[in-house]
Write a protein that holds these residues in place. Structure first.
Motif, mmCIF file in Angstrom:
data_model
loop_
_atom_site.group_PDB
_atom_site.id
_atom_site.type_symbol
_atom_site.label_atom_id
_atom_site.label_comp_id
_atom_site.label_asym_id
_atom_site.label_seq_id
_atom_site.Cartn_x
_atom_site.Cartn_y
_atom_site.Cartn_z
ATOM 1 N N VAL A 1 72.897 -109.192 29.310
ATOM 2 C CA VAL A 1 71.544 -109.526 28.868
ATOM 3 C C VAL A 1 70.782 -108.259 28.493
ATOM 4 N N ILE A 2 70.123 -108.298 27.344
ATOM 5 C CA ILE A 2 69.306 -107.162 26.920
ATOM 6 C C ILE A 2 67.873 -107.577 26.598
ATOM 7 N N GLY A 3 67.579 -108.891 26.658
ATOM 8 C CA GLY A 3 66.212 -109.289 26.356
ATOM 9 C C GLY A 3 65.924 -110.748 26.668
ATOM 10 N N VAL A 4 64.626 -111.047 26.733
ATOM 11 C CA VAL A 4 64.117 -112.393 26.991
ATOM 12 C C VAL A 4 63.126 -112.731 25.892
ATOM 13 N N SER A 5 63.237 -113.935 25.334
ATOM 14 C CA SER A 5 62.385 -114.263 24.193
ATOM 15 C C SER A 5 60.968 -114.604 24.627
ATOM 16 N N ARG A 6 60.063 -114.482 23.699
ATOM 17 C CA ARG A 6 58.703 -114.987 23.868
ATOM 18 C C ARG A 6 58.365 -115.735 22.591
ATOM 19 N N TYR A 7 57.517 -116.738 22.724
ATOM 20 C CA TYR A 7 57.198 -117.566 21.567
ATOM 21 C C TYR A 7 56.129 -116.882 20.730
ATOM 22 N N ALA A 8 56.423 -116.634 19.477
ATOM 23 C CA ALA A 8 55.496 -115.922 18.593
ATOM 24 C C ALA A 8 54.817 -116.854 17.605
ATOM 25 N N GLY A 9 55.093 -118.148 17.662
ATOM 26 C CA GLY A 9 54.489 -119.088 16.720
ATOM 27 C C GLY A 9 55.525 -119.689 15.798
ATOM 28 N N GLU A 10 55.286 -120.944 15.404
ATOM 29 C CA GLU A 10 56.239 -121.640 14.557
ATOM 30 C C GLU A 10 56.343 -120.965 13.199
ATOM 31 N N ASN A 11 57.549 -120.998 12.623
ATOM 32 C CA ASN A 11 57.842 -120.395 11.318
ATOM 33 C C ASN A 11 57.746 -118.877 11.330
ATOM 34 N N SER A 12 57.799 -118.296 12.529
ATOM 35 C CA SER A 12 57.891 -116.840 12.633
ATOM 36 C C SER A 12 59.206 -116.502 13.315
ATOM 37 N N ASN A 13 59.565 -115.247 13.330
ATOM 38 C CA ASN A 13 60.818 -114.849 13.960
ATOM 39 C C ASN A 13 60.676 -114.815 15.481
ATOM 40 N N LEU A 14 61.783 -115.117 16.150
ATOM 41 C CA LEU A 14 61.800 -114.939 17.602
ATOM 42 C C LEU A 14 61.542 -113.473 17.935
ATOM 43 N N GLU A 15 60.746 -113.245 18.958
ATOM 44 C CA GLU A 15 60.502 -111.892 19.438
ATOM 45 C C GLU A 15 61.062 -111.776 20.843
ATOM 46 N N ILE A 16 61.782 -110.694 21.085
ATOM 47 C CA ILE A 16 62.491 -110.500 22.343
ATOM 48 C C ILE A 16 61.908 -109.302 23.076
ATOM 49 N N ILE A 17 61.561 -109.517 24.344
ATOM 50 C CA ILE A 17 61.103 -108.411 25.187
ATOM 51 C C ILE A 17 62.327 -107.777 25.841
ATOM 52 N N GLY A 18 62.465 -106.477 25.711
ATOM 53 C CA GLY A 18 63.601 -105.772 26.297
ATOM 54 C C GLY A 18 63.658 -105.960 27.805
ATOM 55 N N ILE A 19 64.834 -106.257 28.322
ATOM 56 C CA ILE A 19 64.984 -106.575 29.745
ATOM 57 C C ILE A 19 64.688 -105.370 30.633
ATOM 58 N N SER A 20 64.897 -104.157 30.136
ATOM 59 C CA SER A 20 64.646 -102.968 30.960
ATOM 60 C C SER A 20 63.181 -102.859 31.361
ATOM 61 N N ASP A 21 62.286 -103.355 30.498
ATOM 62 C CA ASP A 21 60.859 -103.284 30.786
ATOM 63 C C ASP A 21 60.409 -104.373 31.762
#
Length: 425
Positions: free
Chosen positions: A294-314
């Motif tokens: 695992v290197i990241g966890v997603s967060r919802y950035a809004g429909e029709n936008s790209n998935l954004e991933i928060i780095g797991i180290s943080d």
């Protein structure tokens, strides 16, 4: 003679009558019973009741004095016996700031497998062993009986195993503490989970699942995810997103890291990884590298936008905190790292540049200002916001911490020391 005989006879009769009177007096005397003897049983009962009342009062008084100490003592013992989740932390590559390198990626050389060499099927199989399905309590019996899919289903990631429980990372959208949550394991068994804690600002929660509720034959199918170093992720890396994608559960897709940006949060900062995958309503996933870690966890950035991933180290320090239901210590700053480039251009000292400070926060009330550069926290040198966060999470709300800053003035920067009383958020 006659008179004397009569006299003697009369005396004899008189004596007999006296004797008879004395004899009968034994039977005609009125006997009065002593009140104490009469009510002896009643007095004994009252004595017993009075003793019980006195004992109860004394016991209550003693327990009211001893209970807090005894309770604290046993709680301390239980807390000592309880194992806490421990995650290996990743050191932020801060050498890049000191040596003058312009990019973090150049600080460490890594070799990456080409797509032809990666067996993505095996990567997905490994990833799914640590992923479970989560849903809040659904009161729609008809939907449940018909097998209809729930709109509130999401995915969780098993990140630890301790104290007879599995620790699961999930979205904070799984609900509040009062709501029942059910976790489906291997699509074959459903057990109840409970909320340990959450951070709504970041959008994550930590759940607990008692292992005793899971049959042994199902437990052997569960794997604790390996949390890798997301600081080593580079633009162009091939990654796998696994979870809820395109509005569907149990979905996986391959992507490329198209960019990495750093965002400031409250008392922290985190890398946001863009992987070029479009997001749909309710999507939530975990990002894996080609090793299946695992290197990241997603967060919802809004429909029709790209998935954004928060780095797991943080998130690793935060996850440890949330797993023991600890209140997150709060100082109230937003900061950015002073890089080699910004230090050279603006003459800034190395440390954490405070770009914003929240009104009435502990830092604000202590006298720290926007534009200050944090260089020490409790006697420890601070070069990056990542280091600052690590030191902050070693404290608790209510603690007094020593913060050293450098503040700009007419004659350059001068050092100032502050004592900050932390609160919680």
């Amino acid at each position: 003679m006659y008179r004397e005989a009569d006299f003697l006879l009369m005396n004899t009769d008189k004596e007999k009558k006296e004797e008879q009177r004395e004899e009968y007096s034994l039977y005609t005397e009125k006997i009065v019973i002593n009140p104490f003897v009469k009510h002896k049983k009643l007095f004994a009962a009252l004595k017993l009741i009075l003793g019980a009342v006195i004992f109860g009062v004394v016991a209550t008084f003693v327990m009211s004095l001893l209970y807090p100490w005894v309770s604290a003592r046993f709680s301390q013992v239980n807390e000592q016996d309880r194992i806490h989740l421990q995650i290996d932390k990743d050191q932020y590559p801060s050498d890049a700031f000191i040596t003058g390198q312009t990019t973090i990626e150049n600080s460490t050389e890594q070799t990456h497998d080409s797509e032809e060499e990666v067996d993505f099927k095996k990567v997905i199989e490994k990833a799914r062993k640590s992923i479970v399905t989560i849903d809040v309590n659904n009161s729609d019996v008809d939907a449940a009986m018909s097998g209809s899919k729930s709109d509130t289903e999401t995915v969780g990631l098993v990140i630890g195993e301790m104290n007879g429980e599995y620790i699961v990372l999930a979205s904070s959208d799984t609900g509040n503490n009062e709501e029942a949550r059910y976790v489906k394991i291997n699509d074959s068994i459903e057990v109840e989970a409970y909320l340990i804690s959450m951070d709504e600002e970041i959008g994550i929660s930590v759940l607990g699942i008692k292992k005793s509720n899971i049959p042994d034959k199902e437990q052997i199918k569960i794997s604790v995810a390996s949390l890798d170093n997301s600081y080593m992720v580079k633009q162009g890396d091939t990654v796998m997103a696994v979870g809820r994608l395109y509005g569907k559960m149990n979905t996986a897709d391959k992507g490329l890291v198209t960019g990495i940006t750093t965002e400031s949060g409250t008392d922290c900062a985190y890398d946001v990884i863009d992987i070029g995958i479009k997001a749909s309503d309710g999507d939530y996933c975990y990002l894996f590298n080609t090793d299946g870690n695992v290197i990241g966890v997603s967060r919802y950035a809004g429909e029709n936008s790209n998935l954004e991933i928060i780095g797991i180290s943080d998130l690793k320090s935060l996850l440890e905190f949330l797993s023991i239901d600890s209140d997150i210590p709060y100082m109230g700053i937003k900061g950015t790292n002073v890089t080699y480039a910004t230090s050279s251009k603006y003459g800034l000292p190395y440390g954490v540049y405070i770009s914003d400070i929240q009104i009435d926060s502990p830092a604000f009330n202590a006298g720290i200002q926007t534009g200050d550069v944090i260089v020490e926290f409790n006697g420890n040198s601070v070069l990056t916001i990542q280091t600052f966060r690590e030191k902050l999470y070693q404290s608790s709300g209510g603690d007094d911490v020593e913060v050293k800053v450098k503040r700009p003035g007419i004659d350059g920067y001068r050092e100032l020391d502050f004592v900050v009383t932390l609160s919680v958020r």
